[in-house]
Design a protein around this motif. Sequence first.
Motif, PDB file in Angstrom:
ATOM      1  N   THR A 162       3.547  20.352  30.500  1.00 14.29           N
ATOM      2  CA  THR A 162       4.514  19.256  30.568  1.00 14.29           C
ATOM      3  C   THR A 162       4.178  18.295  29.436  1.00 14.29           C
ATOM      4  O   THR A 162       3.022  17.889  29.285  1.00 14.29           O
ATOM      5  CB  THR A 162       4.414  18.519  31.920  1.00 14.29           C
ATOM      6  OG1 THR A 162       4.711  19.441  32.950  1.00 14.29           O
ATOM      7  CG2 THR A 162       5.389  17.354  31.989  1.00 14.29           C
ATOM      8  N   VAL A 163       5.153  17.982  28.612  1.00 15.38           N
ATOM      9  CA  VAL A 163       4.918  17.059  27.497  1.00 15.38           C
ATOM     10  C   VAL A 163       5.291  15.661  27.952  1.00 15.38           C
ATOM     11  O   VAL A 163       6.373  15.430  28.492  1.00 15.38           O
ATOM     12  CB  VAL A 163       5.745  17.465  26.257  1.00 15.38           C
ATOM     13  CG1 VAL A 163       5.553  16.443  25.136  1.00 15.38           C
ATOM     14  CG2 VAL A 163       5.328  18.855  25.789  1.00 15.38           C
ATOM     15  N   GLU A 164       4.338  14.759  27.755  1.00 16.06           N
ATOM     16  CA  GLU A 164       4.550  13.395  28.234  1.00 16.06           C
ATOM     17  C   GLU A 164       5.069  12.529  27.082  1.00 16.06           C
ATOM     18  O   GLU A 164       4.426  12.419  26.036  1.00 16.06           O
ATOM     19  CB  GLU A 164       3.229  12.822  28.747  1.00 16.06           C
ATOM     20  CG  GLU A 164       3.366  11.510  29.440  1.00 16.06           C
ATOM     21  CD  GLU A 164       2.006  11.016  29.921  1.00 16.06           C
ATOM     22  OE1 GLU A 164       1.906  10.705  31.108  1.00 16.06           O
ATOM     23  OE2 GLU A 164       1.062  10.975  29.115  1.00 16.06           O
ATOM     24  N   THR A 165       6.225  11.956  27.258  1.00 15.14           N
ATOM     25  CA  THR A 165       6.786  11.062  26.246  1.00 15.14           C
ATOM     26  C   THR A 165       6.297   9.650  26.549  1.00 15.14           C
ATOM     27  O   THR A 165       6.405   9.204  27.696  1.00 15.14           O
ATOM     28  CB  THR A 165       8.318  11.113  26.304  1.00 15.14           C
ATOM     29  OG1 THR A 165       8.720  12.484  26.213  1.00 15.14           O
ATOM     30  CG2 THR A 165       8.936  10.320  25.189  1.00 15.14           C
ATOM     31  N   PRO A 166       5.702   8.983  25.578  1.00 19.24           N
ATOM     32  CA  PRO A 166       5.152   7.645  25.863  1.00 19.24           C
ATOM     33  C   PRO A 166       6.260   6.690  26.292  1.00 19.24           C
ATOM     34  O   PRO A 166       7.366   6.716  25.754  1.00 19.24           O
ATOM     35  CB  PRO A 166       4.523   7.233  24.539  1.00 19.24           C
ATOM     36  CG  PRO A 166       5.112   8.120  23.501  1.00 19.24           C
ATOM     37  CD  PRO A 166       5.517   9.383  24.176  1.00 19.24           C
TER      38      PRO A 166
END
Length: 378
Positions: free
Chosen positions: A329-333
């Motif tokens: 899962t890529v976490e977008t700031p």
Amino acid sequence: MPVANDYYGILGVRRDAGPDEIKKAYRRLARELHPDVNPDPQLQERFKEVTQAYEVLSDPEKRQMYDLGADPYAQRAGAGGFGAAGFPFSDLMDAFFGAGAAPRGPRSRARRGRNATIRVDLDLSECAFGTTRELVVDTAVVCPTCSGEGSAPGTHPVTCDVCNGRGEISQVTRSFIGQMMTSRPCPACGGFGTVIRKPCPECDADGRVRTRRTIKVRIPAGVEDGTHIQLAGEGEVGPGGGPPGDLFLEIVQRPHPIFERQGDDLHCTVTIPMVAAALGATLQVETLDGPAELDIRPGTQSGHAIPMYGQGTERLNSSGRGDLIIHVTVETPSKLEPEQEELLRQLAKLRGEEAPPGKFAPGQQGFFSRLRDAFNGR
Ligand SMILES: [Zn+2]
Ligand SMILES: [Zn+2]
């Protein structure tokens, strides 16, 4: 002289043996050969012989005829020698029910014990790699006081007076088709043919006592929630000293905080920062075998699954292991520092994407390293 079976030899008694001695010999052999106790077909054949021998020798009238040289079974098998008039009882049975309806004899007190199931809770790694457990089971064992016989020490079950040890009572009734023979289990002895006059004080004639037992079991690698493991003969013993049933272990796998199991594969989710996904990174991840390094390739998307081959659970009853599947899962700031924001605007511009204007316009040189530094807090 007709062809006769050696009934004294079969029971292993002398020709002048008394009724008690014959009964005792039969009981001893029946306990060892009874089909409930020992299903070996060869032994079942012997059990039939022994029962035949007992039927003849335990009945004073039949025994006397046998001693004079007549054998009802040799006659029935076609060997000749004995007149049909000698055994009206059996003949009547045969006439109505066919040759297979010979007297069935008393039923054995010994019966097979019940199966039992116990639940075993295991961690995921115990399921994956197998383990050894000491289990405490409540079960029944052969009564040590009477050795399963059910009668008080020094006494033995005695032949039932009502059915003479046959275990059933037969009645001849007249009906419109002629004479009918009906049999029912003897109510006095419950069909056993013997009566326990003095019950064993420890087991109350059941032949077994409840106890608590500790057994050590090896649980194989690869079991999962709902797996049943059969331990033959580890269940409770049966009444009357009968053989034990089986014990089943039902595996319950405790939930794991990180891994979800699907068959032999494990699945887990790893959340990585946007920049690591964009630029690539090496991550430390947990596996069942301990921490391991996982390479994230540049440009990894959210929802991407990365397999780690052979890092799943061992396979039950086969070799090899499943895989560990890492879901990224890529976490977008959600909150950006001013410099981070400017760099992202710059990135958007480089990619020709629409972006609001920023005050900060660095050169293209070193852009990615500054982006990484900005997000790593340097
Ligand atoms: Zn007992
Ligand atoms: Zn009876």
